[in-house]
Scaffold this motif. Structure first.
Motif, short mmCIF file in Angstrom:
data_model
loop_
_atom_site.label_atom_id
_atom_site.label_comp_id
_atom_site.label_asym_id
_atom_site.label_seq_id
_atom_site.Cartn_x
_atom_site.Cartn_y
_atom_site.Cartn_z
N GLY A 98 0.79 -1.09 -0.14
CA GLY A 98 -0.11 0.22 0.00
C GLY A 98 0.72 1.26 0.01
N ALA A 99 0.43 2.26 0.93
CA ALA A 99 0.92 3.45 0.71
C ALA A 99 2.27 3.22 1.68
CB ALA A 99 0.22 4.61 1.47
N HIS A 100 3.43 3.18 1.20
CA HIS A 100 4.49 2.71 1.75
C HIS A 100 5.21 3.73 2.50
CE1 HIS A 100 8.51 0.57 2.48
NE2 HIS A 100 9.08 1.63 1.97
N ILE A 101 5.34 3.58 3.96
CA ILE A 101 6.15 4.35 4.60
C ILE A 101 7.14 3.56 5.23
CG2 ILE A 101 5.98 5.49 7.09
CD1 ILE A 101 2.70 5.73 6.74
N MET A 151 11.12 6.27 8.79
CA MET A 151 9.98 7.29 8.92
C MET A 151 9.15 6.79 9.84
SD MET A 151 7.95 8.96 5.90
CE MET A 151 9.20 9.78 5.07
N TYR A 152 8.75 5.74 10.14
CA TYR A 152 7.60 5.07 11.03
C TYR A 152 8.24 5.29 12.51
CZ TYR A 152 3.44 2.52 12.31
OH TYR A 152 2.32 2.21 12.82
N GLN A 212 4.10 9.38 18.76
CA GLN A 212 2.88 9.91 18.24
C GLN A 212 1.90 8.75 18.24
OE1 GLN A 212 3.57 11.94 14.52
NE2 GLN A 212 5.72 12.60 15.51
N LYS A 213 2.76 7.70 17.55
CA LYS A 213 1.70 6.65 17.01
C LYS A 213 1.28 5.64 18.26
CE LYS A 213 3.42 6.66 12.32
NZ LYS A 213 2.13 7.01 11.55
N TYR A 214 2.25 5.41 19.14
CA TYR A 214 2.19 4.48 20.38
C TYR A 214 1.21 5.15 21.41
CZ TYR A 214 5.66 1.15 18.19
OH TYR A 214 6.25 0.02 17.46
N ARG A 215 1.56 6.30 21.87
CA ARG A 215 0.88 7.06 22.98
C ARG A 215 0.31 8.36 22.82
NH1 ARG A 215 5.72 9.78 25.83
NH2 ARG A 215 7.31 8.80 24.65
N MET A 216 0.22 8.77 21.64
CA MET A 216 -0.38 9.98 21.37
C MET A 216 0.42 11.32 21.93
SD MET A 216 -4.26 8.81 21.16
CE MET A 216 -4.95 9.90 19.80
N GLY A 234 7.85 -7.79 7.01
CA GLY A 234 7.98 -8.55 8.28
C GLY A 234 7.99 -7.80 9.91
N VAL A 235 7.86 -6.48 9.59
CA VAL A 235 7.80 -5.44 10.55
C VAL A 235 6.43 -5.29 10.93
CG1 VAL A 235 8.69 -3.28 11.57
CG2 VAL A 235 9.75 -4.89 9.99
N ILE A 236 5.96 -5.47 12.36
CA ILE A 236 4.47 -5.01 12.84
C ILE A 236 4.56 -3.58 13.00
CG2 ILE A 236 2.85 -5.46 14.56
CD1 ILE A 236 4.13 -8.12 15.01
N ARG A 237 3.60 -2.94 12.41
CA ARG A 237 3.52 -1.36 12.59
C ARG A 237 2.42 -1.23 13.55
NH1 ARG A 237 6.06 1.06 7.87
NH2 ARG A 237 7.02 -0.47 6.98
N TYR A 238 2.78 -0.83 14.90
CA TYR A 238 1.72 -0.65 16.16
C TYR A 238 1.27 0.83 15.91
CZ TYR A 238 3.35 -5.06 17.69
OH TYR A 238 3.80 -6.27 18.43
N GLY A 239 0.10 1.04 16.49
CA GLY A 239 -0.45 2.42 16.56
C GLY A 239 -1.62 2.56 17.44
#
Lengths: 335, 141
Positions: B2-5, B9-10, B16-20, B127-132
């Motif tokens: 999809g939209a590659h990040i 960069m992630y 921001q993504k894990y704990r706002m 193979g990398v889990i993107r959490y958020g």
């Protein structure tokens, strides 16, 4: 130094599958569950761990946490530091002492005992112990029927009232062929000899519990609540009777039939339920077990009740959605 | 794909993504989330203090992503659930953010419904889990 649990947190996935659903779909259910918890497709043991830890730490100053221990037999990565994920998600200090415990369902008590030791190496006030697990087997295996999911977290403090740790006894022996997972496998296997498995289960836990009695000069009647590792409602209950405990002593901590086998989390979920119901001054024992085999028995004195938690076990017992077996297979990525 | 990040960069945005973790403009006092180089409200302030968002808010708008409508990184989720709700949430601190809604109640999702942030897997790539964060209906107290 006296060390106590001063706060706890739980997380149980929202999705559940019932024993009836297994029977209606497969014709039988190999586990004596009423229902079990199922992680959604966007959950894993780390997401559950974060939610449990957030629930445990609402009333404490997280900048005072100096130790983090994390346990699971089903981490999403076979090799990687995963305490960093927790540190970021909770906003903990990055210079704290950490340890990860896996590879068996003893991981939970290992993490708890490690935290007690690591607390000696830091000036910080608190340690955070997180145990999160979701045992897995192939869908074609009967072992899968009872495998659930859960996470719990405990904040430990030095010289504060709470659930005071009194002592432990550990026992290990070589018993091959029981609930093992080879590198690359996604689920556990077992040679399937029930009498052999039951003997190892009973002998191993009996050894740690009896020797803890001897070490602490106690008898079964000295404990108000006992939580044994739960791979089945019946075997946990039968072993408790064999050890001299009554139904009343094990009733509150026996939660297998609601959530299933929660692996290294098993005795701790029961402990959380006990903490939400026990009175001040209660003596509590928990005992973990892992096929292979090993067991840890831990003794506690509940000398101060915890602050009221908004998300008690009862919240998770009520907050759920039942899924079909087809949906379950989709989550397991079988279909 | 999809939209590659990219993973670097992630990684730069995990707080921001894990704990706002947001930023408060020291010039106008408004909360920027996600963080900006210059305040999006006063277009003047470039100095901020970090603040931790509560994760609580109310649904400002919502939609359902049905089968075939999901971006490739969410195809497995769409396939498993059939469809999934996406909500625009107005947070207590002011910012509006878009995320998925999990554990929807039996009753209809509605504007103004209180929600709270939860930590979830967003997608997996290389193979990398993107959490958020996602949102769930707020527990009734």
């Amino acid at each position: 130094m006296i060390k106590s649990v001063v706060s706890h947190g739980i997380y149980i996935p929202f999705l559940r599958i019932t024993r009836e659903e297994y029977i209606n779909t497969l014709g039988s259910c190999n586990a004596d569950i009423k229902e079990k918890a199922v992680m959604d497709i966007d959950e894993d043991v780390l997401t559950m761990a974060v939610e449990a830890a957030r629930n445990a730490s609402t009333e404490i100053d997280i900048s005072q946490i100096g130790v983090l221990t994390l346990a699971s037999a089903t981490f999403p990565y076979a090799e990687r530091v995963m305490t960093g994920t927790i540190i970021q998600a909770l906003g903990l200090n990055k210079n704290i002492l950490t340890s990860q415990h896996g590879n068996s369902t003893l991981a939970g008590t290992e993490a708890f005992l490690s935290a007690l030791g690591l607390m000696e190496e830091t000036e910080a006030k608190y340690a955070l112990v997180i145990i999160s697990d979701a045992p897995a087997a192939e869908a074609s295996s009967d072992m899968d029927h009872g495998f659930g999911a859960a996470a719990c977290a405990f904040v430990l403090a030095k010289a504060e009232p709470g659930l005071r740790f009194e002592g432990t006894y550990a026992y290990s022996d070589e018993v091959p062929g029981l609930r093992y997972r080879l590198p690359g496998d996604k689920g556990v296997r077992d040679i399937g000899v029930r009498s052999y498995s039951a003997m190892a289960h009973d002998d191993t836990m009996q050894a740690s519990v009896q020797e803890l009695f001897n070490k602490m000069h106690r008898t079964p009647g000295d404990y108000q609540h006992v939580v044994l590792h739960q791979t089945s409602q019946k075997t946990a209950g039968a072993l408790a009777k064999k050890l001299g405990f009554s139904d009343g002593q094990i009733k509150i901590g026996l939660v297998y039939d609601q959530f299933g086998d929660t692996g290294s989390c098993s005795p701790f979920i029961g402990l959380c339920h006990v903490l939400e119901n026990a009175g001040k001054g209660a003596k509590i024992m928990i005992c973990s077990y892992s096929p292979g085999s090993g067991s840890h028995a831990l003794s506690f004195d509940y000398d101060n009740q915890f602050p009221d938690s908004s998300k008690k076990l009862q919240y998770f017992l009520n907050h759920k959605k039942y899924i079909s077996y087809i949906h379950y297979l989709k989550i397991k990525k079988v279909i | 794909m999809g939209a590659h990040i990219s993973i670097p960069m992630y990684q730069r945005a995990v707080s921001q993504k894990y704990r706002m973790l947001a930023q408060k403009c020291l010039h106008c006092g408004k909360v920027n989330f996600p963080p900006k180089a210059v305040c999006k409200y006063c277009l003047t302030g470039s100095k901020f203090e970090h603040i931790q968002l509560s994760g609580r808010g109310k649904i400002y708008s919502h939609t359902i992503i049905a089968g075939g409508g999901a971006p490739p990184e969410f195809a497995a989720e769409a396939s498993c659930k059939g469809s999934y709700p996406v909500v625009l949430v107005e947070l207590e601190e002011g910012p509006k953010v878009i995320a998925q809604l999990v554990n929807p109640l039996d009753r209809e999702i509605s504007v103004g419904m209180p929600v709270t942030a939860v930590f979830r897997k967003i997608y997996e790539e290389e193979g990398v889990i993107r959490y958020g964060f996602k949102f769930m209906p707020a527990p009734v107290s």
